[in-house]
Design a protein around this motif. Sequence first.
Motif, PDB file in Angstrom:
ATOM      1  N   ASP A 262       0.859  -1.183   0.000  1.00 39.27           N
ATOM      2  CA  ASP A 262       0.000   0.000   0.000  1.00 39.27           C
ATOM      3  C   ASP A 262       0.895   1.233   0.000  1.00 39.27           C
ATOM      4  O   ASP A 262       1.526   1.553   1.011  1.00 39.27           O
ATOM      5  CB  ASP A 262      -0.914  -0.013   1.233  1.00 39.27           C
ATOM      6  N   SER A 263       0.986   1.912  -1.138  1.00 38.87           N
ATOM      7  CA  SER A 263       1.919   3.032  -1.267  1.00 38.87           C
ATOM      8  C   SER A 263       1.555   4.216  -0.387  1.00 38.87           C
ATOM      9  O   SER A 263       2.354   5.151  -0.245  1.00 38.87           O
ATOM     10  CB  SER A 263       1.996   3.485  -2.732  1.00 38.87           C
ATOM     11  N   SER A 264       0.365   4.210   0.208  1.00 40.33           N
ATOM     12  CA  SER A 264      -0.013   5.302   1.109  1.00 40.33           C
ATOM     13  C   SER A 264       0.604   5.131   2.495  1.00 40.33           C
ATOM     14  O   SER A 264       0.567   6.050   3.311  1.00 40.33           O
ATOM     15  CB  SER A 264      -1.536   5.387   1.230  1.00 40.33           C
TER      16      SER A 264
ATOM     17  N   ARG B 252       6.122   1.474   1.619  1.00 45.05           N
ATOM     18  CA  ARG B 252       7.042   2.013   0.614  1.00 45.05           C
ATOM     19  C   ARG B 252       8.475   1.569   0.898  1.00 45.05           C
ATOM     20  O   ARG B 252       9.224   1.222  -0.017  1.00 45.05           O
ATOM     21  CB  ARG B 252       6.946   3.542   0.577  1.00 45.05           C
TER      22      ARG B 252
ATOM     23  N   PRO C 195       3.368   8.118  -9.732  1.00 48.55           N
ATOM     24  CA  PRO C 195       2.805   7.240 -10.757  1.00 48.55           C
ATOM     25  C   PRO C 195       2.238   7.961 -11.965  1.00 48.55           C
ATOM     26  O   PRO C 195       2.067   7.359 -13.018  1.00 48.55           O
ATOM     27  CB  PRO C 195       1.697   6.491  -9.999  1.00 48.55           C
TER      28      PRO C 195
ATOM     29  N   TYR D 109       9.594   3.276 -10.631  1.00 51.80           N
ATOM     30  CA  TYR D 109       8.166   3.514 -10.849  1.00 51.80           C
ATOM     31  C   TYR D 109       7.396   2.244 -10.514  1.00 51.80           C
ATOM     32  O   TYR D 109       7.716   1.156 -10.986  1.00 51.80           O
ATOM     33  CB  TYR D 109       7.907   3.902 -12.312  1.00 51.80           C
ATOM     34  N   TRP D 110       6.382   2.386  -9.653  1.00 52.50           N
ATOM     35  CA  TRP D 110       5.492   1.285  -9.320  1.00 52.50           C
ATOM     36  C   TRP D 110       4.081   1.659  -9.749  1.00 52.50           C
ATOM     37  O   TRP D 110       3.600   2.751  -9.420  1.00 52.50           O
ATOM     38  CB  TRP D 110       5.493   0.992  -7.820  1.00 52.50           C
ATOM     39  N   PRO D 111       3.388   0.784 -10.478  1.00 55.48           N
ATOM     40  CA  PRO D 111       1.995   1.081 -10.852  1.00 55.48           C
ATOM     41  C   PRO D 111       1.135   1.274  -9.617  1.00 55.48           C
ATOM     42  O   PRO D 111       1.442   0.773  -8.531  1.00 55.48           O
ATOM     43  CB  PRO D 111       1.568  -0.163 -11.647  1.00 55.48           C
ATOM     44  N   GLU D 112       0.052   2.013  -9.782  1.00 51.91           N
ATOM     45  CA  GLU D 112      -0.854   2.235  -8.663  1.00 51.91           C
ATOM     46  C   GLU D 112      -1.474   0.931  -8.195  1.00 51.91           C
ATOM     47  O   GLU D 112      -1.812   0.776  -7.030  1.00 51.91           O
ATOM     48  CB  GLU D 112      -1.937   3.236  -9.069  1.00 51.91           C
ATOM     49  N   ASP D 113      -1.655  -0.023  -9.104  1.00 48.45           N
ATOM     50  CA  ASP D 113      -2.159  -1.338  -8.743  1.00 48.45           C
ATOM     51  C   ASP D 113      -1.008  -2.149  -8.174  1.00 48.45           C
ATOM     52  O   ASP D 113      -0.119  -2.590  -8.893  1.00 48.45           O
ATOM     53  CB  ASP D 113      -2.738  -2.045  -9.979  1.00 48.45           C
TER      54      ASP D 113
END
Length: 490
Positions: A159-161, A166, A290, A337-341
Motif C-alpha cells: 500500500d503506497s499510502s 514504501r 505514478p 516507478y510502481w503502478p498504482e495497482d
Amino acid sequence: MVYAISLSAAELDEIDWQLQLDQFMGKTMGSSMRSRDLSPQVTLVFARTRPTSGTADPTYRLRWLGVVKRPKGRRVATRDALIRVEPLWRSPAPLELATVAASLSQEDASDLTLMLSSEVAVLPDELGQRLLAALRKQGPRFAELLDRLTIVADEAPFDSSRVEDRSWQEQYDSTRLALSIGEFPLAPLSAWRRPSSPHDTYLAGLIPEPTEQSLIEHDAAYSIPGPRLLQPWDGPDFRCDIHVFEHDGRRIEVANVNATPVEGRLGSDLIYYHEATQSFVMVQYKRLPPVERWIYVDDRLRRQLDRLEAVAQIGRPAHAPHDWRLGSDPCFLKLAYWPEDGRADPGGPAAGMYLPLSYVRLLLQDDCTRGPNGGRRLGYDYADRHLINSQFIELVKHGLAGTVGTSREELLALGTERALEGYSVTIATELGDGRHPGELVRERQRRAHSRTAGKRQTKKPTRARKRPQGPLIEGQLSWDLDLDERGFVD
C-alpha cells in the motif's frame, strides 16, 4: 479454485532444466478457459503418459506446484491468453494421480481425469478444494508446500499510502535486483508476511522455503563471512535481517539494515558486492510519482549527490585486465516507478531509469532538465537516455561497472554509514568458492554471456536442441524482447 495443467511427460522432460533454473513457466490457453475469479490461484502441473496400448487411459503424475497470480492472463492472440505460473516448486515426491484419487469420491476422480484431458483446466471450487485436501494427506511435505502456496496466493499488495510499505517495497525491489544480477531465481521471495513492526526490514517477513536451512535469524554477527570484529551491526540502533540464497552451487547473502525509525528514513540503497573481484555498485532509489514520473531536484537531493561523489572515490585504479570498467561510476540513481495497482508484479525488478552519477551531473547542467519555472527536474521527459533494468543488470554481471579493489571492511563501513545517515540499506554479497580469482572472473564471464548460467550443473536432455512445441516458456519472450517501462522495445 485451482488451475490444473496437463502436459506430456516428454514435453516436461524437455524443459525440466529450464523450469529448475527459472522456477516459473508460461502457458497459453483459450479465452473460454479464463477464470472469472481474478484472485491468485494454486496451480498443479501434471505429466501425462500414454500407455503403449491404444485402448488404455493415460496416467498422470504430479510434477510441479505453483501459483498463477493473475488468472486473467495476458492476451497474446485473438482468442488466446498467456498465464504465468510463478513461483514454481517441484513436487516433494513422485505422486500418481491414482494415489490422490483414492481419497476422492468416484465422481470427483472421474471428473478430474476428464478435465486433465485438456492442457489447461480450471477446476470448480469444491472439486479444487477437495483435491488440495487429498494432497495434504500425502504427507507433511505436501502440506507444508501447500501452506506456502496459500501464503503466496493470499499475499496482500504493498500500500503506497503507508510509509512502511514504501520502505518494504524498495527493499524488496533491491533484493530482486541483486538476485537478478547474480542470476538467482526470484521465487524464494514470493512467500512474505507483513512484519509485526513497521520499523522492521523486508527480510523480517520473508518465509524460508520448506527445505531451506539457510535463514539466519536476525543476527548481524553472521551477516558477511569474516571475523566478528568486522560486524558493525550489533548495537541497539540497528535492525538487521539476513537471508542466504543458494542456487546451482553458488551463494549470495542479502542483508537489510535499518538504523532509524521508518518515518525518518531518507530512502533506500542497494550495495551489490562481488567478493571475487572486490567490486561493488551502489544504487540509490528515488520514487517517481505514478502520474508525472518526474521528481524535483531540491537541495536535499543535491546533498545526496555530493555524498555519492564521496562514495565513488572508494576503490583504486585498475591494475589487471579483469579490473577494467567502462567508466568510473560505481554509483547510480534508480528513478523507480510502481503502478498504482500493487498487484501488477512485473516479474523482476520494478521499472525505472538508471542514471550514472556523472550523467546526472551533466543533466543538471543542461537546459533539458529545466522545468517551466526554472527549477530542475529528473524523469522520463527530462533525460534523452537512460539504462533500463536489463541493461544495468548486464553491465554489472559482466563486471563492466563498479569499484576496483574494495575490501570487505570498506563495504561494511559504507553500509553502516549509510544506515546511520537514515537510509534503508540492502547489502548483497555474491560469494566466491575459494578458487583462484582469475578462474572466478572467467567463470563469471561465461555465466554472464549466456542465460543458461546454471545449466552446466543441471541435467539437460540429450536429444537435439529445439524450441519446445508444448508450453510457451515465457522467459524466452522476456529475454528476446526487452520492453522498456512504457511498453516500447528498447
